[in-house]
Scaffold this motif. Structure first.
Motif, PDB file in Angstrom:
ATOM      1  N   GLU A 131      -2.383   6.514   4.315  1.00  0.00           N
ATOM      2  CA  GLU A 131      -2.729   7.563   5.285  1.00  0.00           C
ATOM      3  C   GLU A 131      -4.051   8.274   4.980  1.00  0.00           C
ATOM      4  O   GLU A 131      -4.490   9.118   5.760  1.00  0.00           O
ATOM      5  CB  GLU A 131      -1.585   8.585   5.395  1.00  0.00           C
ATOM      6  N   LEU A 149      -1.715   6.385   0.057  1.00  0.00           N
ATOM      7  CA  LEU A 149      -3.043   5.764   0.158  1.00  0.00           C
ATOM      8  C   LEU A 149      -3.280   5.298   1.582  1.00  0.00           C
ATOM      9  O   LEU A 149      -4.384   5.423   2.117  1.00  0.00           O
ATOM     10  CB  LEU A 149      -3.153   4.552  -0.773  1.00  0.00           C
ATOM     11  N   VAL A 163       0.862  -1.178   0.000  1.00  0.00           N
ATOM     12  CA  VAL A 163       0.000   0.000   0.000  1.00  0.00           C
ATOM     13  C   VAL A 163       0.905   1.237   0.000  1.00  0.00           C
ATOM     14  O   VAL A 163       1.649   1.454   0.953  1.00  0.00           O
ATOM     15  CB  VAL A 163      -0.898   0.042   1.257  1.00  0.00           C
ATOM     16  N   PRO A 164       0.859   2.025  -1.079  1.00  0.00           N
ATOM     17  CA  PRO A 164       1.678   3.258  -1.085  1.00  0.00           C
ATOM     18  C   PRO A 164       1.297   4.122   0.114  1.00  0.00           C
ATOM     19  O   PRO A 164       0.119   4.226   0.467  1.00  0.00           O
ATOM     20  CB  PRO A 164       1.280   3.924  -2.408  1.00  0.00           C
ATOM     21  N   LYS A 165       2.289   4.738   0.720  1.00  0.00           N
ATOM     22  CA  LYS A 165       2.051   5.508   1.952  1.00  0.00           C
ATOM     23  C   LYS A 165       0.928   6.530   1.799  1.00  0.00           C
ATOM     24  O   LYS A 165       0.108   6.718   2.701  1.00  0.00           O
ATOM     25  CB  LYS A 165       3.357   6.184   2.404  1.00  0.00           C
TER      26      LYS A 165
END
Lengths: 493, 493
Positions: free
Chosen positions: A76, A74, A70-72
């Protein structure tokens, strides 16, 4: 018999670890907090997974697969969810190793291969999935989306226990999208019922169905429904959760749909999951000082046949032939059975080994019994041994497996009933927790602060507010403030 | 019909992507190089997985699960393996995020939560598994170990393609341990045969069975066996590999066993795997300009029934009733079938949609046919349409599914035969590669240098040295040095 298991009364926690390790369910690994699920343990998980998967499909769900990372940015996006999981995230920062210039044969992280954006190894997949659903949902015709995923997830827990709390674990996570709040709540409850039925009918594990208090809610949920089971040491174990997520993720990822009047609305969401943690619950709920006790419906192996060989070769051939017949009949009934005729181990050793591994039924076929057209049938749960006629023995065993399943549930239910009590004062509450731990039904003033204070003082938490909870006037055990219902407290795994 | 697929002749590569995306198999994701496998694509994978899993179990293997992460010190232990995968590793360096003090609502990697030792996200699991086997193997009695794992793996590829090459993919990896070299080689070949039989009998995909040259060998293997398939554009695709690992991993992880004479020996190893890449092979091998063509034995949906409703309500009821009968009969035969009676789409739109998704058989039930006791049966592979009597239609369809399966294989085999040629000179080799690509059988002098040079000049590689390859004297197409056999060249995915 050389297994040297720790007994429950000696050291409950060590007993549990012994069972997992010596029973062949799992092993420690070289990775902190991660375990290896061994073939026997994985066979158990496969059986559990297959039943659940069938139930999910029968209720209209399909499986899919979403990325591990999960890219950071997304991760957060949904603030409460991010905050809840940030403290236990494994983070990928680089995509390459290279030879260590100072150390032949060793590798180092290549500083030139830093990711532009860090990737979180999924602790749960709401973020990556809702970012995907955004592209799949335009109108009410695209709803509902009823998707489940079987996957591994990672939560960097500091204190880990085999199956119960591991840094990586296997689970399924359902993620559904709906046009209305009512439909989403209905789905949340429906999947809770699927879990409860599975736990009770297959794991022989009676569970309370309830709702979590705000303190115990899933990060990002409006409501968390749960099933709670009671272990033999009187501690509770959360065995499955189903979350009504409201429109939180739809808002975080801007997922709207055009309704029949062409008006744009945010989508309603649920998520629900059970994990390999259930194996820990299974072990703690049913097993005894001789080893694992596994309910027949999910046992990797349901029946083992052990021949008692004599030196008489003709008799040996007769035993093998009879065993072959029984095996054929049992398999035709869908019963899994193994013929343990390995000559290098003695029958007594085998008996202990199959007891340790929790095989529900053992059939011993010996020369004397054979002459009398009998076999010895031993059930693992009660350790009863019975002489059974060889005529129709496969029917007898098939029925016995169902009886064991039922009696294991009844026994666990009786245990839970005997260990569920009301506490009406703080003193009584504390005394019960220490002397007769179990589910304690007590009044609570409904505030997170009181719940937190009780947890600080006693380590007990509110396990759930049972569904269809009887309403009863009372006073909070800690603050004395008025309360409209009892809730269920326990110390928990 | 509005699907606006690119045709193969227009742009083969775009045709492939269109089919994957519009056929509902997969979608791009927010993570570089990772994809979402959509329910229809995952249903296909489930069917493939279930067949393979059954075959693995029939050949004595059990499933287990090992950690996702490989500590760097284990990863680098087998030097060739480490070197082969180091360039494409996702590396976890931290275990926590924290609130960004400069940016409300954002998170940053917590610099105080750096791992003591970096963790590699498994690109393959030999290292973590052999480090575990070390604890499980003491004597010959502990062997063989026959374990398989279904898992996700990550290889940080720079150029990715849906299914064919993705940063994360799903696969199975078998890892076995043996007392003798002969037994390990036998296992390696046995699993290659399992893969080849699966590809041919279920995926309708004819494959060459062969051995890789040294250049194309798995990093850390003594020998890599493979199955190679030919795609419609004349490019090859490696569809599965089975590796004889010798004692390389046993030596790297110091895994020895006491043989019957109590002498300590290093253990022999194999590993073997197929992945979701197979779905890419399936699409490229069979599909056409109207969409996917999926072999019946692994199709997520085998038959669709489309009613052609008129305004006559009584006729509508008759159509529904007849469809219900057929569905019941087909399901009793184990055929998966869907009744597509959704009123909001017209039959023509549905026909195109089911063609796009490659449903093997479509049955259209209309008023006029009904009066004549007929239905229109359309097969996806040849696009033939037939009027079939409603009496015994379910038998007809069940047989037709098997016929389609067989004909798809025959068609693919014919294509491969027509696109397999000998090249005896360099000029011929180059001309064939450009003008009539396919499998090219040519002589090679057996050196890695020549193979490398041919690859540089033409992008063609040695796909395999076929098993039971006929021996034939000849001269290397590049160097003219003597050669004892032809090998198979192709450009490859």
């Amino acid at each position: 018999m050389g297994n040297s298991l720790t007994s429950r009364s000696q050291d409950y926690s060590q007993w549990y670890n012994d069972l997992i390790l010596k029973g062949g369910l799992a092993d420690y690994s070289a990775v902190r907090g991660c375990m290896v699920i061994k073939p026997y343990g994985f066979g158990l998980w496969e059986n559990m997974r297959d039943v659940l998967d069938r139930k999910f499909k029968e209720t209209g769900h399909q499986n899919a697969y979403f990325p591990l990372f999960v890219p950071k940015s997304l991760f957060e996006a949904e603030e409460k969810n991010a905050e809840g999981f940030a403290k236990e995230c494994a983070v990928v920062t680089h995509y390459r190793l290279k030879a260590d210039p100072d150390n032949k044969g060793k590798l180092i992280v290549d500083p030139n291969a830093r990711l532009e954006e860090e990737l979180v190894v999924r602790p749960t997949s709401e973020a990556i999935i809702w970012n995907t659903y955004k592209n799949w949902i335009q109108s009410y015709r695209d709803l509902p989306i009823l998707i489940n995923q079987w996957a591994n997830v990672v939560r960097w827990e500091m204190r880990t226990r085999l199956f119960l709390r591991t840094a990586e674990f296997l689970w399924q996570e359902g993620h559904t999208a709906h046009a209305t709040k009512a439909e989403a709540i209905e789905e949340t409850k429906k999947m809770l019922d699927v879990y409860a039925d599975f736990a009770e009918q297959y794991m022989a594990l009676p569970v309370l169905r309830g709702v979590k208090s705000a303190n115990e809610r899933f990060a990002g949920a409006e409501d968390t429904y749960c099933i709670e089971a009671l272990m033999q040491d009187g501690k509770a174990l959360q065995a499955g959760t189903s979350h009504f997520l409201g429109q939180n993720f739809a808002k975080a990822f801007d997922v709207k749909f055009a309704d029949k009047e062409n008006k744009l609305e945010y989508v309603w969401a649920t998520s629900w999951g059970v994990s390999t943690r259930l194996i820990g619950a299974l072990v703690m709920a049913h097993s005894d000082d001789e080893g694992l006790v596994i309910p027949p419906r999910i046992a990797p192996l349901q029946v083992v046949i052990v021949p008692i060989y004599s030196k008489d070769e003709a008799m040996k051939a007769r035993l093998d032939a009879k065993a072959g017949e029984i095996i054929k009949e049992l398999r035709a009934k869908g019963v899994s059975v193994k013929y343990d005729n390995d000559d290098s181990n003695r029958p007594g050793w085998k008996f202990a080994e199959h007891e340790l591994r929790g095989v529900p039924v053992r059939i011993a076929l010996g020369p004397r019994d054979m002459e009398n057209n009998l076999a010895e049938v031993a059930r693992r749960d009660t350790k009863e041994k019975l002489s059974v006629s060889l005529d129709g023995i496969s029917n007898y065993v098939a029925d016995l497996l169902e009886e064991i399943q039922q009696q294991m549930f009844n026994k666990a239910l009786k245990f839970r009933e005997e260990n569920s009590r009301n506490a009406d004062t703080w003193e009584e509450f504390v005394r019960l927790l220490d002397e007769q731990p179990g589910f304690i039904y007590a009044h609570w003033d409904g505030t997170p602060e009181t719940e937190e204070k009780i947890k600080e003082l006693t380590k007990a938490t509110i396990r759930c507010i049972p569904l269809d909870n009887p309403q009863e006037e009372g006073k909070c055990i800690l603050t004395g403030s008025p309360s409209a219902q009892r809730v269920v407290f326990a110390r928990a795994y």
